[in-house]
Design an enzyme around this catalytic site. Structure first.
Site, short mmCIF file in Angstrom:
data_model
loop_
_atom_site.label_atom_id
_atom_site.label_comp_id
_atom_site.label_asym_id
_atom_site.label_seq_id
_atom_site.Cartn_x
_atom_site.Cartn_y
_atom_site.Cartn_z
N ASN A 14 4.17 -0.47 -4.19
CA ASN A 14 2.83 -1.09 -4.35
C ASN A 14 1.91 -0.19 -5.17
O ASN A 14 1.12 -0.69 -5.97
CB ASN A 14 2.22 -1.41 -2.98
N MET A 90 2.07 4.67 6.84
CA MET A 90 2.58 4.36 8.16
C MET A 90 1.98 5.23 9.28
O MET A 90 2.68 5.66 10.18
CB MET A 90 4.13 4.45 8.15
N LEU A 93 -4.77 4.80 11.76
CA LEU A 93 -6.03 5.54 11.53
C LEU A 93 -6.96 5.32 12.72
O LEU A 93 -7.00 4.23 13.30
CB LEU A 93 -6.68 5.05 10.23
N ASN A 107 -5.67 -2.96 3.16
CA ASN A 107 -4.26 -2.73 3.50
C ASN A 107 -3.44 -3.92 3.02
O ASN A 107 -3.96 -5.03 2.90
CB ASN A 107 -4.14 -2.63 5.03
N HIS A 109 0.09 -5.98 4.10
CA HIS A 109 1.02 -6.12 5.21
C HIS A 109 2.01 -7.24 4.87
O HIS A 109 1.61 -8.29 4.36
CB HIS A 109 0.25 -6.46 6.49
N ASP A 145 -3.52 -4.14 11.96
CA ASP A 145 -3.31 -5.26 11.03
C ASP A 145 -4.34 -6.37 11.23
O ASP A 145 -4.03 -7.56 11.10
CB ASP A 145 -1.88 -5.79 11.14
N GLU A 174 3.85 -9.08 -3.05
CA GLU A 174 2.90 -8.00 -2.74
C GLU A 174 2.40 -7.38 -4.04
O GLU A 174 1.21 -7.07 -4.20
CB GLU A 174 3.58 -6.91 -1.89
#
Ligand code: GAR
Length: 217
Positions: A14, A90, A93, A107, A109, A145, A174
């Site tokens: 990504n 991964m 936070l 983010n 996902h 998430d 993505e």
């Protein structure tokens, strides 16, 4: 130019898609640094190859999540970062960090959130027998998430898919929606209205809301 940092832990495909998008002269953002908690992450090599500053902040050297997050926060501030992109990062936070970066932390996902949060989202989708899987770019909130959705792409699930083949199909998408989401934000088209984003017509363009083609089946 929006100053972007990418946080990653592994492969960095990504990051590579973001690097590629930002190499175009009219892209309104640039990656100032790539930060990894894993010293030998492949993503760091990709960043170096593109001439981007890299930093390793090894979580094992910090006695708590709070101290690790503080070190990341400091590195971001020192570089004048305006938007933080998690790309295969991964580590969970802390809410202190997440709240500090409210609406400036996004983010990606590999599921159509809010379905299949957490690890192994693609396998979760297969186990649930869904016919459409996909990926989501969202603003980060303290819950895992969770957060207002900016972009989503759907892909069909084939009868003979395993986690690897489904992951690959999702990953292709993505790489499309992550740069598109960053572009929309950098252009100022994304507004956050409590639990959702609103952006009008411009933000509903096909680069951030992608449908499966039945031809893929
Ligand atoms: C991507 O599939 C991304 O969606 C996922 O990790 C992979 C990283 O790949 N992220 C998560 O599962 C976060 N919950 P990459 O390192 O090649 O970009």
């Amino acid at each position: 130019m929006l100053r972007v940092a990418v946080l990653l832990s592994g492969r960095g495909s990504n990051l590579q898609a973001l690097i590629h998008a930002m190499s175009s002269s009219d892209f309104p953002a640039s990656i100032v640094c790539a930060i990894s908690n894993v010293p030998d992450a492949q993503g760091l090599m990709r960043a170096r190859a593109a001439g981007i500053e890299t930093l390793t902040i090894d979580h094992r050297r910090y006695s708590s999540r709070e101290l690790f997050d503080l070190a990341v926060d400091k590195a971001l501030h020192e570089r004048g970062i305006e938007l933080v992109c998690l790309a295969g990062f991964m580590r969970i936070l802390t809410s202190i960090f997440v709240n500090k970066w409210h609406n400036r932390l996004i983010n990606i996902h590999p599921s159509l959130l809010p379905a299949f949060k957490g690890l192994d989202a693609q396998q979760q989708a297969l186990d649930a027998g869904v016919k459409l899987a996909g990926c989501t770019v969202h603003f980060v909130r303290p819950g895992m998430d969770e957060g207002p959705i900016i972009a989503q792409a759907a892909v069909p699930v084939r009868d003979d898919d395993d986690a690897a083949s489904l992951s690959e199909r999702i990953l292709t998408q993505e790489h499309v929606i992550y740069p598109s989401a960053v572009k929309l934000i950098a252009e100022g088209h994304v507004r956050v209205d409590e639990t959702r984003t609103i952006g009008g017509k411009v933000a509903r363009r096909s680069s951030v809301l992608r449908n499966p083609s039945l031809g893929d089946l």
